[in-house]
Structures are given as C-alpha cells and as structure tokens.
Enzyme design. Structure first.
Site, mmCIF file in Angstrom:
data_model
loop_
_atom_site.group_PDB
_atom_site.id
_atom_site.type_symbol
_atom_site.label_atom_id
_atom_site.label_comp_id
_atom_site.label_asym_id
_atom_site.label_seq_id
_atom_site.Cartn_x
_atom_site.Cartn_y
_atom_site.Cartn_z
ATOM 1 N N ARG A 153 0.822 -1.178 0.007
ATOM 2 C CA ARG A 153 0.014 -0.003 -0.100
ATOM 3 C C ARG A 153 1.043 1.282 -0.037
ATOM 4 O O ARG A 153 1.989 1.114 0.609
ATOM 5 C CB ARG A 153 -0.962 0.114 1.286
ATOM 6 C CG ARG A 153 -2.072 -0.658 1.284
ATOM 7 C CD ARG A 153 -3.305 0.005 0.217
ATOM 8 N NE ARG A 153 -4.449 -0.850 0.261
ATOM 9 C CZ ARG A 153 -4.759 -1.747 -0.275
ATOM 10 N NH1 ARG A 153 -3.843 -2.319 -1.378
ATOM 11 N NH2 ARG A 153 -5.866 -2.239 -0.288
ATOM 12 N N GLU B 247 -2.342 7.984 -3.982
ATOM 13 C CA GLU B 247 -2.634 7.807 -5.397
ATOM 14 C C GLU B 247 -4.204 8.118 -5.592
ATOM 15 O O GLU B 247 -4.891 7.869 -4.491
ATOM 16 C CB GLU B 247 -2.415 6.084 -5.400
ATOM 17 C CG GLU B 247 -3.161 5.169 -4.804
ATOM 18 C CD GLU B 247 -2.764 3.718 -4.867
ATOM 19 O OE1 GLU B 247 -1.536 3.503 -4.662
ATOM 20 O OE2 GLU B 247 -3.630 3.045 -4.916
ATOM 21 N N HIS C 148 -1.484 0.582 -9.802
ATOM 22 C CA HIS C 148 -1.955 -0.302 -8.688
ATOM 23 C C HIS C 148 -2.744 -1.488 -9.207
ATOM 24 O O HIS C 148 -3.931 -1.646 -9.160
ATOM 25 C CB HIS C 148 -3.118 0.614 -7.690
ATOM 26 C CG HIS C 148 -3.411 -0.238 -6.431
ATOM 27 N ND1 HIS C 148 -3.783 0.430 -5.367
ATOM 28 C CD2 HIS C 148 -3.516 -1.482 -6.298
ATOM 29 C CE1 HIS C 148 -4.011 -0.500 -4.255
ATOM 30 N NE2 HIS C 148 -3.809 -1.603 -4.728
HETATM 31 C C1 DGY Z 1 -6.172 -5.417 -2.618
HETATM 32 O O1 DGY Z 1 -7.144 -6.010 -2.932
HETATM 33 O O2 DGY Z 1 -5.989 -4.812 -1.669
HETATM 34 C C2 DGY Z 1 -5.578 -4.594 -3.723
HETATM 35 O O3 DGY Z 1 -4.562 -3.795 -3.572
HETATM 36 C C3 DGY Z 1 -6.363 -3.926 -4.642
HETATM 37 O O4 DGY Z 1 -7.010 -2.870 -4.217
#
Ligand code: DGY
Length: 335
Positions: free
Chosen positions: A247, A276, A294
């Site tokens: 993240r 982001e 992402h």
């Molecule tokens: C998740 O599933 O956490 C991925 O990063 C997509 O948001």
C-alpha cells in the site's frame, strides 16, 4: 408462503464502484441493487446519500468507510470489500455498530505474487527504462554495459510481510529462481515452513542490509506508516532494488525518490503510492523506477473472483449466514 415471507422486503444493496455486470446480476437475484456505475469515486457526501436506507454496501479498497460515515448510515449492516487490504474501513467502528465487514483474501494471492515477481524482474533488469531508451531512438550501437542490471537468480530475496502473498512470492523466488530467502514479519513462520523455503528470519535492519531485492507486502496501518523512510533506505545495499506491492504510505515516497535520484539504491518497482492516483513528482523524474497504477491483482479472472467473493459475503451477511471472509465475525448474527 407465510405472511412474514410475503411482507419481507428484499435487502437493499449499494454497489459503490463499477464492477462486472454479471456480478451485479447475481446480486439482483437476492437484493434490490443500486449502483454507482463508473470508475469515478463518489465523494463522502454522495456516498452517504446513496447509502440511505441500504442494508449492505459493496466497496473496493478505495471508499473510506469510517465512524462518521457509519453513523450517518444507520441502516447499514454489511460492508463487503472486493479488496484484500482494508485500511479504508474502520473495522472497530463497524464492530461497535454491529456492522459486519469482509475483505477478499486468498483469491488474489497467486496473481498478486506473479505481479510482484514481474515488477521485481522488470526493475532489476531495467525493462521499462530500456524500452523507453529504444522508443526514443537512442539505440545506435551495442554497448558492453548498456542497460546492464542486476541478477535475480542466485540473489537474496528479502520479503517484508510474510503473509499469503509474501509466501507466494517467496516460493517463486526460491523454487523457480534459486534465490536465498530472508524475511521479516510480525511473527515468525512455523519452523517447517521456514525449512521448506530455506527462509532466514531477520529483524528489519538486518533484512534491509541483507536483501538484494526487497519486496514489501505488509498491510498498511498506523504501525506501518512510513515503515521504510530515509533511515531504512540508508541501510540498503547501493545495488539493491525495492518493490512495493503493498500500500502507498508504507514507504515514504519523497525519501524514496531522493534515494533513487542519488543512486543510494539501484532501483524501485512501485505499484502503490501515497495519495494515489497522485504520484510523487520526484518519482516521475527518475529513470530507475518502474511505475504501475495499482494493478497487482488485475488479471481478469482474479478481479472477477474478488468481486464474486465480495458478493458471496454480502449474500451470506444479509441472509443470516456467516460471510466466508468476515473480518469481525463477532458481530454475527446481524441485528
Ligand atoms: C487489494 O485487494 O488490496 C488490492 O490492493 C486491490 O485494491
């Protein structure tokens, strides 16, 4: 049919993001469904307005579901996310209000691990940088060290966060590419799992010093905010790469941009960013970083499976069953 059944209203569900039409159709078999059918996120006020009278909401990892929103949506009983990461949802606040929350673990593990590995390889072997060089017409002659990068095979893979995805990346590295494995995690793996991977557990500074390629897969939260900043980057080898598929916010992007610009580490591969879809301008300026929007879980079958798992959780939650991947099952059965 009993009077109760005749009088029962179908639960109302709001889908806060554009998702696959077949999943909306499945939800419509059970619920009165309304949708926000675009990729443009709703503002908090719009989301609150759309949730009035709803029993359940289908979200991605992007909609902030916090205590204020939950208080403003008193009919809500289930918040089901298609993402595995759930830092956008205040689970304790939901639990306090008796709202069940679910995420979507498992179904995206291998796809995300494939991507993490691809990003590591692209970064180490400078693939996007080399492509840009070629497209820009700079390729005029062969050069002995032209676009030379680092090896993956036989190098040391460092995994920060040894959950499902971290272990899946580790398996690829160890069994596919003969990498040595070091890792750091809140808790150590069982001895037999460490032995199967030849994994060596290190503290965070030890991991940073040992890894040739550091892959970050920890969840984001107050304890992992800027877990990797200037001081941590300074511990890494100048030849090392850093890959973030966790993240934004786990890495201090400003500090990373500076470290890359000064070649204090060799390269980075980033799929996630602080704030982001904005990207720190310093990261856009340096050549030694591979940037993706992402998409680590974005294979079509996996994105569909993530949506279907969230829909199954909603169905279970609003029909009196335990959602398969509830994060706070202690609130069941629902009010
Ligand atoms: C998740 O599933 O956490 C991925 O990063 C997509 O948001």
């Amino acid at each position: 049919m009993s009077d109760d059944t005749l009088n029962a209203r179908r639960p109302r569900v709001f889908v806060a993001r554009r998702i696959f039409p077949e999943v909306v159709a499945q939800l419509r078999e059970h619920f009165d469904v309304s949708t926000h059918d675009t990729d443009e996120p709703l503002s908090r006020d719009e989301l609150i307005a759309r949730l009035q009278g709803c029993d359940g909401v289908f979200v991605a990892g992007t909609e902030p579901i916090d205590a204020t929103l939950l208080a403003a949506c008193p009919t809500l009983r289930a918040v089901c996310s298609m993402a595995v990461g759930y830092n956008n949802i205040d689970v304790p606040a939901a639990t306090a209000r008796g709202v069940v929350v679910s995420n979507a673990p498992g179904v995206l593990t291998e796809t995300t691990a494939d991507f993490g590995f691809a990003l590591m390889m692209a970064t180490a072997r400078r693939i996007t940088e080399a492509e840009q060089y070629l497209r820009a017409g700079h390729w005029k002659q062969w050069s002995v060290d032209g676009m030379a990068g680092a090896d993956i095979h036989g190098s040391t893979l460092g995994i920060l966060g040894m959950g499902r995805i971290g272990q899946a990346i580790a398996r690829r590295g160890v069994h596919g590419f003969g990498m040595s494995l070091v890792y750091h995690n809140r808790s150590r793996l069982p001895a037999e799992d460490e032995a199967a991977l030849g994994a060596r557990y290190l503290d965070l500074p030890g991991l940073l010093k040992a890894a040739d390629h550091l892959v970050i897969v920890v969840p984001y939260g107050p304890t992992s905010h800027h877990l990797i900043g200037a001081a941590e980057l300074a511990l890494m080898k100048p030849s090392a790469t850093l890959i973030n598929v966790a993240r934004g916010g786990v890495v201090d992007d400003a500090a990373l941009a500076q470290a890359l610009a000064e070649r204090r580490i060799a390269g980075a591969g980033l799929d996630v960013f602080e704030g982001e879809p904005a990207v720190h301008p310093g990261l856009l300026e340096v050549p030694n970083v591979v940037l993706t929007p992402h998409i680590a879980s974005a294979s079509l079958p996996t994105r569909l499976a993530m949506c279907q798992l969230a829909a199954s959780n909603l169905r279970a939650a609003l029909t009196g069953q335990a959602p398969p991947t509830a994060l706070n099952p202690e609130v069941l059965p629902l009010r």
